[in-house]
Design a protein around this motif. Structure first.
Motif, PDB file in Angstrom:
ATOM      1  N   ASN A 185       0.836  -1.203   0.000  1.00 33.47           N
ATOM      2  CA  ASN A 185       0.000   0.000   0.000  1.00 33.47           C
ATOM      3  C   ASN A 185       0.873   1.256   0.000  1.00 33.47           C
ATOM      4  N   PRO A 186       0.394   2.334  -0.618  1.00 32.61           N
ATOM      5  CA  PRO A 186      -0.897   2.465  -1.298  1.00 32.61           C
ATOM      6  C   PRO A 186      -0.899   1.805  -2.679  1.00 32.61           C
ATOM      7  N   HIS A 187      -2.069   1.348  -3.036  1.00 34.79           N
ATOM      8  CA  HIS A 187      -2.269   0.677  -4.323  1.00 34.79           C
ATOM      9  C   HIS A 187      -3.169   1.539  -5.194  1.00 34.79           C
ATOM     10  N   PRO A 188      -2.819   1.771  -6.465  1.00 32.58           N
ATOM     11  CA  PRO A 188      -1.575   1.357  -7.144  1.00 32.58           C
ATOM     12  C   PRO A 188      -0.432   2.306  -6.809  1.00 32.58           C
ATOM     13  N   GLY A 189       0.783   1.895  -7.206  1.00 31.20           N
ATOM     14  CA  GLY A 189       1.932   2.737  -6.975  1.00 31.20           C
ATOM     15  C   GLY A 189       3.204   1.930  -6.879  1.00 31.20           C
ATOM     16  N   ILE A 199      -4.313 -11.850   1.541  1.00 26.68           N
ATOM     17  CA  ILE A 199      -5.528 -12.517   2.006  1.00 26.68           C
ATOM     18  C   ILE A 199      -5.934 -13.483   0.892  1.00 26.68           C
ATOM     19  N   PRO A 200      -5.722 -14.788   1.070  1.00 31.71           N
ATOM     20  CA  PRO A 200      -5.885 -15.704  -0.064  1.00 31.71           C
ATOM     21  C   PRO A 200      -7.303 -15.793  -0.625  1.00 31.71           C
ATOM     22  N   THR A 201      -8.321 -15.845   0.237  1.00 35.07           N
ATOM     23  CA  THR A 201      -9.701 -16.047  -0.219  1.00 35.07           C
ATOM     24  C   THR A 201     -10.649 -15.206   0.629  1.00 35.07           C
ATOM     25  N   ASP A 202     -11.899 -15.146   0.214  1.00 33.57           N
ATOM     26  CA  ASP A 202     -12.906 -14.418   0.974  1.00 33.57           C
ATOM     27  C   ASP A 202     -13.112 -15.030   2.362  1.00 33.57           C
ATOM     28  N   GLN A 248     -11.558  -4.214  -0.442  1.00 30.71           N
ATOM     29  CA  GLN A 248     -11.486  -4.231  -1.900  1.00 30.71           C
ATOM     30  C   GLN A 248     -10.399  -3.328  -2.465  1.00 30.71           C
ATOM     31  N   ASP A 249     -10.090  -2.242  -1.771  1.00 29.30           N
ATOM     32  CA  ASP A 249      -9.095  -1.290  -2.270  1.00 29.30           C
ATOM     33  C   ASP A 249      -7.718  -1.498  -1.660  1.00 29.30           C
ATOM     34  N   ASP A 250      -7.567  -2.486  -0.792  1.00 25.83           N
ATOM     35  CA  ASP A 250      -6.297  -2.724  -0.114  1.00 25.83           C
ATOM     36  C   ASP A 250      -5.391  -3.616  -0.946  1.00 25.83           C
ATOM     37  N   GLU A 254      -3.965  -9.495  -8.200  1.00 27.66           N
ATOM     38  CA  GLU A 254      -2.612  -9.900  -8.592  1.00 27.66           C
ATOM     39  C   GLU A 254      -1.874 -10.656  -7.483  1.00 27.66           C
ATOM     40  N   PRO A 255      -1.773 -10.121  -6.247  1.00 24.60           N
ATOM     41  CA  PRO A 255      -1.087 -10.899  -5.205  1.00 24.60           C
ATOM     42  C   PRO A 255      -1.831 -12.159  -4.811  1.00 24.60           C
TER      43      PRO A 255
END
Length: 258
Positions: A111-115, A151-154, A164-166, A172-173
């Motif tokens: 973070n921050p994403h993107p960047g 965080i692999p899954t929900d 959602q914005d983290d 991608e990760p």
């Protein structure tokens, strides 16, 4: 053999809590992250007095990783993640202990994403995937443990919509983590608790721990030789309940004798 990982979030500020946990839990191996201490400020004497040998890679103010071993000194096999000689961030250390190869990591937050920090996160993860492929091919038991900052899954997050914005929850990760596991690694905690909402991190704000509003980002991945010895896995959430503690809780596995 109990192998644990814990992002201690400042080893000198949390030293008494760390020592109390070591005395109570008696893990055989501990991977620590976010030491936030330069090399010469690591509390080696206090940890040795507690019965643990240690290797560490410090960094002033940020990052830092260590591996502790009860009753012996880890035999260092790697310091720093291969693939980028210019990378000076203290994020990976590796050692042989009691016939098991242990890699301890602190993946970038991103973070921050993107960047640029997110770009570095993705590039670092690619180097981890490459190194893990080599480790996976070894015949001896291998455990790669630490704060993966993904965080692999929900199932691994209290409320997915809030993340959602983290960077930890970006496609991608998460895809990189799947590629890593798809090499054949066993995610120990999820393997033994396939449907459980188990978390390893809770923010300090909004009373997150009391509400169990957490995420699972601290993982222990096992190659087949280690997975064959896996008996149990869990999270020491009581440590997170202590005043002045880290925002992570120790996460651990038990391996039967080989």
């Amino acid at each position: 053999m109990r192998i644990a990982t814990w992002n201690v979030n400042g080893i000198n500020g949390r030293l008494l809590i760390l020592l109390d946990w070591l005395a109570a839990a008696k893990p055989d191996v501990v991977c620590l992250q976010e030491l936030k201490a330069p090399q010469d400020k690591f509390p080696a004497a206090a940890i040795e007095k507690a019965g643990y040998g240690a290797i560490w890679q410090g960094q002033a103010r940020w990052n830092g990783v260590a591996i502790l071993a009860r009753g012996c000194t880890p035999v260092e096999t790697h310091r720093g993640l291969p693939g980028d000689p210019s990378d000076e961030q203290a994020r990976y250390i590796e050692a042989a202990i009691g016939g098991v190869l242990v890699g301890g990591l602190y993946a970038p937050n991103g973070n921050p994403h993107p960047g640029p920090k997110f770009d570095y996160k993705l590039a670092w993860n690619e180097r981890l995937i490459a190194h893990a492929k080599m480790l996976y091919g070894l015949t001896e038991p291998v455990v790669v443990a630490g704060d993966y900052n993904v965080i692999p899954t929900d199932l691994d997050v209290y409320k997915p919509e809030r993340w959602q914005d983290d960077a930890l929850f970006q496609p991608e990760p998460r895809a990189q983590y799947r590629r890593l596991v798809d090499q054949g690694w066993v995610d120990a905690l999820r393997h033994l608790h396939p449907d459980a909402r188990l978390y390893t991190f809770w923010d300090y704000w909004r009373n997150a721990f009391a509400r169990n509003a957490g995420i699972r980002i601290d993982h222990l991945l096992l190659n087949p030789a280690a997975a064959a010895r896996l008996e149990s896995a869990g999270v020491d959430t009581d440590v997170r309940a202590r005043e002045g503690t880290s925002d992570h809780a120790p996460t651990w596995i038990d391996l039967k004798d080989g």
